[in-house]
Write an enzyme that holds these catalytic residues in place. Structure first.
Site, mmCIF file in Angstrom:
data_model
loop_
_atom_site.group_PDB
_atom_site.id
_atom_site.type_symbol
_atom_site.label_atom_id
_atom_site.label_comp_id
_atom_site.label_asym_id
_atom_site.label_seq_id
_atom_site.Cartn_x
_atom_site.Cartn_y
_atom_site.Cartn_z
ATOM 1 N N LYS A 95 0.855 -1.188 0.000
ATOM 2 C CA LYS A 95 0.000 0.000 0.000
ATOM 3 C C LYS A 95 0.899 1.249 0.000
ATOM 4 O O LYS A 95 1.815 1.351 0.820
ATOM 5 C CB LYS A 95 -0.897 -0.042 1.246
ATOM 6 N N GLU A 111 -20.039 -3.999 9.680
ATOM 7 C CA GLU A 111 -20.956 -3.142 10.440
ATOM 8 C C GLU A 111 -22.100 -3.941 11.056
ATOM 9 O O GLU A 111 -22.520 -3.660 12.189
ATOM 10 C CB GLU A 111 -21.501 -2.029 9.546
ATOM 11 N N ARG A 169 -25.918 -0.337 6.276
ATOM 12 C CA ARG A 169 -25.726 -1.777 6.218
ATOM 13 C C ARG A 169 -26.450 -2.519 7.338
ATOM 14 O O ARG A 169 -26.840 -3.665 7.204
ATOM 15 C CB ARG A 169 -24.234 -2.080 6.443
HETATM 16 C C1 LIG Z 1 -19.223 -1.041 4.301
HETATM 17 C C2 LIG Z 1 -18.007 -0.161 4.347
HETATM 18 N N1 LIG Z 1 -17.417 0.090 5.542
HETATM 19 C C3 LIG Z 1 -16.328 0.882 5.595
HETATM 20 C C4 LIG Z 1 -15.815 1.436 4.456
HETATM 21 C C5 LIG Z 1 -14.644 2.391 4.530
HETATM 22 N N2 LIG Z 1 -13.468 1.835 3.808
HETATM 23 C C6 LIG Z 1 -13.122 2.268 2.589
HETATM 24 S S1 LIG Z 1 -11.784 1.475 1.985
HETATM 25 C C7 LIG Z 1 -11.631 0.578 3.405
HETATM 26 C C8 LIG Z 1 -10.516 -0.394 3.557
HETATM 27 C C9 LIG Z 1 -10.485 -1.355 2.453
HETATM 28 O O1 LIG Z 1 -9.417 -2.215 2.662
HETATM 29 P P1 LIG Z 1 -9.038 -3.233 1.542
HETATM 30 O O2 LIG Z 1 -10.290 -3.855 1.019
HETATM 31 O O3 LIG Z 1 -8.021 -4.158 2.056
HETATM 32 O O4 LIG Z 1 -8.471 -2.318 0.381
HETATM 33 P P2 LIG Z 1 -7.129 -1.416 0.358
HETATM 34 O O5 LIG Z 1 -7.575 0.009 0.538
HETATM 35 O O6 LIG Z 1 -6.231 -1.864 1.432
HETATM 36 O O7 LIG Z 1 -6.592 -1.628 -0.993
HETATM 37 C C10 LIG Z 1 -12.635 0.889 4.319
HETATM 38 C C11 LIG Z 1 -12.786 0.299 5.648
HETATM 39 C C12 LIG Z 1 -16.478 1.159 3.237
HETATM 40 N N3 LIG Z 1 -16.081 1.686 2.080
HETATM 41 N N4 LIG Z 1 -17.554 0.352 3.219
#
Ligand SMILES: Cc1ncc(C[n+]2csc(CCOP(=O)(O)OP(=O)(O)O)c2C)c(N)n1
Length: 626
Positions: free
Chosen positions: A282, A368, A396
């Site tokens: 990342k 959630e 959600r």
């Molecule tokens: C239902 C929901 N909860 C929280 C979020 C906030 N959120 C956006 S990206 C993310 C992390 C995603 O992590 P990952 O899938 O590993 O992708 P990365 O950014 O590490 O590539 C979160 C928690 C969201 N988009 N949707």
């Protein structure tokens, strides 16, 4: 000429010479840096998927092949490679520019809308199912999921359904070991175990050597197959994913385009669902982001929409910081208090609590629904859970709020950040529905503070109310009007409001952050000889019925103001109250209209577009009184 500027779609990506790919990746990273540092956005996640996205577009044929990105916050690279490297990309997330997430209205290369985590696999399965029945069986469906999204409830539900839905699907797990903060829970840990295995290290070195010697080809595929077998037999007796009918390949170096292309090419020929485990870093290419991926996951813009320095907003008070500090104070005094968060420690202001009181902090991952029912059970068992969730993500967990928390009248305190319009994040992230979907639930107490001091009083009082409490607030409170520490100063009675200004003819009843608009309207009304009254409602449920009766008796026009959709919101609650009481009152409601709101440079711009402005309100008031 730069290589990136010669790319107008996936065909051009395929034409780039192998020895120019590194240069292309470099140019993409430069562009990502330039645009996100100016407009804000998801920097680290996009820096991490540059090579992965290039490889996807060199092997697959979008839009016939459907590439579904989970959350889709990491689609900036995809946008650049699919004909969107233009002026609108420079305006990314701003009014008139491209949105920060995938949107089929924006491009045929965006197969589905996304913004909330965990939907990609269900979407991919649905598309694959339709392809198998009524589409061309030549097309591929590729779901790209982050490691954190692998643990979402919906992802697990789709996994469970996968073997029955299709024979052909490619699931790519982009494993950077981070959600926004460090990924948590058993599934990321499982993936992590594979990455950390000695065997993986050995094979990676071998593959790198092979690539160095130019011997790429079937040998790599053989290596991957051997690795797969070895992982199954040595590290994990039976691969978890194979239970779901997914063939596992990996881990693959996600920054090696040649290697990725070979694997994807191989997967194209598989007639079974496959999972490719890709290891990326990342923030790749930007040392600060690699070092602090949590801080650089989403960065704030450098400039405000009018080009002025955003130091203005520095004077605003971060609601997360206030919440985090108050919770820490209370949690130190009472060991029963515990914070429950769904992968959003940073955004909700809980990193200090996480670091200082780890025993009173639980991050359940992007889950959630689980966070809410888990909190309900904590409350039922005598603890004092405080569940911190953004408004948009609480959508959600509607059933969990209703079925598990409210039906038992359990004292869970919900701190709902980012309530109201989210401006640059756009349609999927606006927190403008919570008043409507919470208000219909019996036992729910719903409130919104006008400023940081009021939040502190509401939050402290909530611990004494012994029922489900939902405190919604926007990202920033207005600058403090008085100095001194934020201290709990006043215990609040459920359903009370406060009359801020006594007036005549017009009464403005605002909820939370809408007070500033009420004040603006009042100033404009004063200029035309109307001294409007202002009431800070504080509670959306229950309403201050005595106050409402008094207002209905003493004003000609009542104007309600809310940062929520009008349908089923705060103004509707007041209309319902008057209706059930048989009170005839002229009520004008100001809030968000019955349509989805796109992204925009600022909340004010979006508000003005929807008629939520002082001028529009005054015009409405004048026309209603004539
Ligand atoms: C239902 C929901 N909860 C929280 C979020 C906030 N959120 C956006 S990206 C993310 C992390 C995603 O992590 P990952 O899938 O590993 O992708 P990365 O950014 O590490 O590539 C979160 C928690 C969201 N988009 N949707």
């Amino acid at each position: 000429m730069s290589i990136l500027s010669s790319i107008h779609g996936p065909d051009d990506v395929k034409r780039v010479k192998k020895n120019q790919l590194k240069q292309l990746a470099r140019e993409i990273r430069e562009k990502l840096m330039a645009v996100t540092t100016k407009n804000g956005g998801h920097l680290a996640s996009n820096l991490g998927v540059v090579e992965l996205t290039i490889a996807l577009h060199r092997v697959f044929n979008s839009p016939e092949d459907k590439i579904i990105f989970d959350v889709s916050h990491q689609t900036y690279v995809h946008k650049l490679l699919t004909g969107r490297n233009d002026e609108k990309f420079l305006q990314l997330r701003l009014t008139g520019g491209y949105g920060g997430f995938s949107n089929p209205e924006e491009s045929k290369h965006d197969a589905f809308i996304a913004g909330h985590a965990g939907t990609a696999l269900s979407v991919a399965l649905g598309i694959a199912y339709a392809r198998d029945r009524i589409g061309s069986d030549k097309n591929h469906v590729i779901a790209v999921l982050g490691d954190a999204s692998m643990s979402c409830g919906m992802t697990l539900e789709a996994l469970n359904n996968l073997a029955y839905a299709t024979k052909r699907l490619i699931v790519i797990v982009n494993d950077n070991e981070f959600s926004i903060g460090k990924s948590v829970g058993a599934i990321p840990l499982y993936l992590n175990k594979i990455l950390r295995s000695r065997l993986y290290q050995v094979v990676t070195v071998a593959v790198k050597k092979m690539l160095g010697s130019g011997k790429i080809g079937k040998s790599i595929i053989r290596h991957v197959r051997n690795l797969k077998r070895a992982i199954k037999s040595i590290i994990l007796p039976i691969s978890y994913f194979e239970y779901y009918g997914l063939r596992y390949f990996g881990p693959i170096d996600g920054h090696n385009i040649a290697h990725l292309e070979e694997i994807f090419d191989f997967c194209k020929r598989a007639d079974v669902p496959v999972l490719v485990h890709v290891k990326t870093t990342k923030g790749m290419g930007f040392p600060s982001a690699v070092g602090s991926p949590e801080e650089f996951h989403g960065i704030d813009p450098a400039l405000a929409s009018d080009g002025s320095n955003l130091s203005e907003s520095k004077k605003m008070i971060s609601s997360g910081e206030v919440f985090g500090a108050e919770l820490m104070k209370l949690a130190r005094r009472d060991k029963k208090i515990v914070a429950v968060v769904a992968a959003m420690a940073y955004g909700t202001g809980l990193t200090a609590l996480r670091d200082n009181l780890p025993d009173q902090y639980i991050d359940v991952g992007i889950a959630e629904e689980h966070a809410v029912t888990f909190s309900a059970a904590l409350a039922k068992s005598g603890m004092r859970p405080v569940c911190a969730i953004y408004s948009t993500f609480l959508q959600r967990a509607f059933d969990q709020v209703l079925h598990d928390v409210c039906s038992q009248n359990l004292p869970v305190i919900f701190c709902i950040d980012r309530a109201g319009i989210a401006a640059r994040d756009g349609t999927t992230h606006h927190g403008i529905f919570d008043l409507s979907f919470l208000r219909l639930i019996p036992n729910a107490v719903i409130l919104q503070p006008k400023d940081a001091r009021e939040f502190v009083n509401m939050f402290h009082s909530a611990f004494a109310w012994n029922c489900p409490v939902f405190i919604r607030y926007q990202k920033f409170y207005p600058p403090a009007t008085s100095t001194g520490a934020l201290e709990f100063s006043k215990f609040l009675r459920i359903g009370q409001s406060e009359e801020l200004v006594a007036g005549e003819r017009v009464c403005l009843i605002s909820l939370g952050n809408m007070l500033s608009l009420a004040e603006e309207i009042s100033t404009k009304l004063k200029a035309i000889g109307i001294g409007a009254g202002i009431v800070n409602a504080m509670f959306a449920k229950p309403l201050d019925e005595e106050m409402l009766k008094k207002i209905a008796g003493s004003y000609e026009t009542i104007v309600t103001l809310e940062d929520n959709v009008l349908a089923g919101g705060f103004g509707s609650a007041i209309l319902e109250f008057f209706n059930t009481q048989g009170i005839r009152a002229k009520v004008l409601r100001i809030g968000w209209p019955d349509r989805f709101i796109s992204h925009g440079s600022s909340a004010d711009i979006l508000r003005a577009e929807s008629g939520i402005s002082a001028d529009a309100a005054v015009a409405k008031i004048i026309s209603a009184s004539s």
